[in-house]
Design a protein around this motif. Structure first.
Motif, PDB file in Angstrom:
ATOM      1  N   MET A  89       0.832  -1.184   0.000  1.00  0.00           N
ATOM      2  CA  MET A  89       0.000   0.000   0.000  1.00  0.00           C
ATOM      3  C   MET A  89       0.877   1.248   0.000  1.00  0.00           C
ATOM      4  O   MET A  89       1.914   1.281   0.650  1.00  0.00           O
ATOM      5  CB  MET A  89      -0.917   0.014   1.220  1.00  0.00           C
ATOM      6  CG  MET A  89      -1.704   1.317   1.300  1.00  0.00           C
ATOM      7  SD  MET A  89      -2.869   1.459   2.642  1.00  0.00           S
ATOM      8  CE  MET A  89      -4.202   0.478   2.009  1.00  0.00           C
ATOM      9  N   ALA A 118       1.844   0.428  -4.344  1.00  0.00           N
ATOM     10  CA  ALA A 118       0.397   0.207  -4.322  1.00  0.00           C
ATOM     11  C   ALA A 118       0.022  -1.265  -4.296  1.00  0.00           C
ATOM     12  O   ALA A 118      -0.946  -1.654  -3.660  1.00  0.00           O
ATOM     13  CB  ALA A 118      -0.253   0.890  -5.519  1.00  0.00           C
ATOM     14  N   TYR A 142      -1.203  -2.844  -6.773  1.00  0.00           N
ATOM     15  CA  TYR A 142      -2.364  -3.032  -7.626  1.00  0.00           C
ATOM     16  C   TYR A 142      -2.046  -3.964  -8.795  1.00  0.00           C
ATOM     17  O   TYR A 142      -2.882  -4.759  -9.210  1.00  0.00           O
ATOM     18  CB  TYR A 142      -2.847  -1.667  -8.140  1.00  0.00           C
ATOM     19  CG  TYR A 142      -4.055  -1.750  -9.033  1.00  0.00           C
ATOM     20  CD1 TYR A 142      -5.333  -1.899  -8.502  1.00  0.00           C
ATOM     21  CD2 TYR A 142      -3.925  -1.665 -10.416  1.00  0.00           C
ATOM     22  CE1 TYR A 142      -6.445  -1.984  -9.327  1.00  0.00           C
ATOM     23  CE2 TYR A 142      -5.033  -1.738 -11.245  1.00  0.00           C
ATOM     24  CZ  TYR A 142      -6.282  -1.903 -10.699  1.00  0.00           C
ATOM     25  OH  TYR A 142      -7.386  -1.976 -11.512  1.00  0.00           O
ATOM     26  N   TYR A 167      -9.349   3.659  -5.226  1.00  0.00           N
ATOM     27  CA  TYR A 167      -8.404   2.566  -4.934  1.00  0.00           C
ATOM     28  C   TYR A 167      -8.034   2.562  -3.456  1.00  0.00           C
ATOM     29  O   TYR A 167      -6.860   2.557  -3.095  1.00  0.00           O
ATOM     30  CB  TYR A 167      -7.143   2.711  -5.803  1.00  0.00           C
ATOM     31  CG  TYR A 167      -7.428   2.646  -7.276  1.00  0.00           C
ATOM     32  CD1 TYR A 167      -7.603   1.420  -7.910  1.00  0.00           C
ATOM     33  CD2 TYR A 167      -7.560   3.800  -8.034  1.00  0.00           C
ATOM     34  CE1 TYR A 167      -7.885   1.349  -9.258  1.00  0.00           C
ATOM     35  CE2 TYR A 167      -7.839   3.746  -9.391  1.00  0.00           C
ATOM     36  CZ  TYR A 167      -8.006   2.517  -9.999  1.00  0.00           C
ATOM     37  OH  TYR A 167      -8.294   2.454 -11.344  1.00  0.00           O
ATOM     38  N   ASN A 212      -5.296   0.469  -1.952  1.00  0.00           N
ATOM     39  CA  ASN A 212      -3.943   0.634  -2.472  1.00  0.00           C
ATOM     40  C   ASN A 212      -3.260   1.926  -2.055  1.00  0.00           C
ATOM     41  O   ASN A 212      -2.052   2.068  -2.226  1.00  0.00           O
ATOM     42  CB  ASN A 212      -3.956   0.554  -4.003  1.00  0.00           C
ATOM     43  CG  ASN A 212      -4.620  -0.715  -4.487  1.00  0.00           C
ATOM     44  OD1 ASN A 212      -5.786  -0.697  -4.839  1.00  0.00           O
ATOM     45  ND2 ASN A 212      -3.904  -1.819  -4.462  1.00  0.00           N
TER      46      ASN A 212
END
Length: 110
Positions: free
Chosen positions: A1, A22, A24, A99, A102
């Motif tokens: 994160m 992140a 992601y 998001y 994230n």
């Protein structure tokens, strides 16, 4: 994160620190990292290059850490700096809304 810490003093933003990744997508394909990095770099360049405001900068070569802050919050262009940094805050909040797993944005009084 990704954790972005926004530093405030006397109501004004004095700097931002970005830490982490992140998660992601894979490195090089992570749209969350790209969006956050692009906004931070655009603001940093606007402050330093366009407005000529002296900044303290610290960053890691792996891209997982980037920090900048106003060297002199009483600088003549501080009102213009606030416009850019408040705009950055809004952009980061928009990314966080979409998001939230994230990225997190933290406001810290210094």
């Amino acid at each position: 994160m990704i954790t972005v810490t926004m530093k405030r003093s006397d109501g004004g933003i004095t700097g931002f620190t970005y830490e982490g990744h992140a998660g992601y997508a894979d490195h090089g394909q992570d749209i969350v990292c790209s969006a956050v990095t692009a906004q931070l770099m655009m603001t940093y360049n606007g402050l330093e290059t366009v407005l000529g405001i002296p900044l303290d900068l610290d960053m890691a070569s792996d891209g997982g850490y980037f920090s900048f802050s106003l060297k002199d919050p009483a600088e003549a262009n501080v009102a213009k700096a606030q416009v850019l940094m408040e705009t950055l805050k809004l952009g980061l909040l928009a990314i966080q809304t979409q998001y939230e797993e994230n990225i997190t944005l933290i406001e810290e009084e210094v």
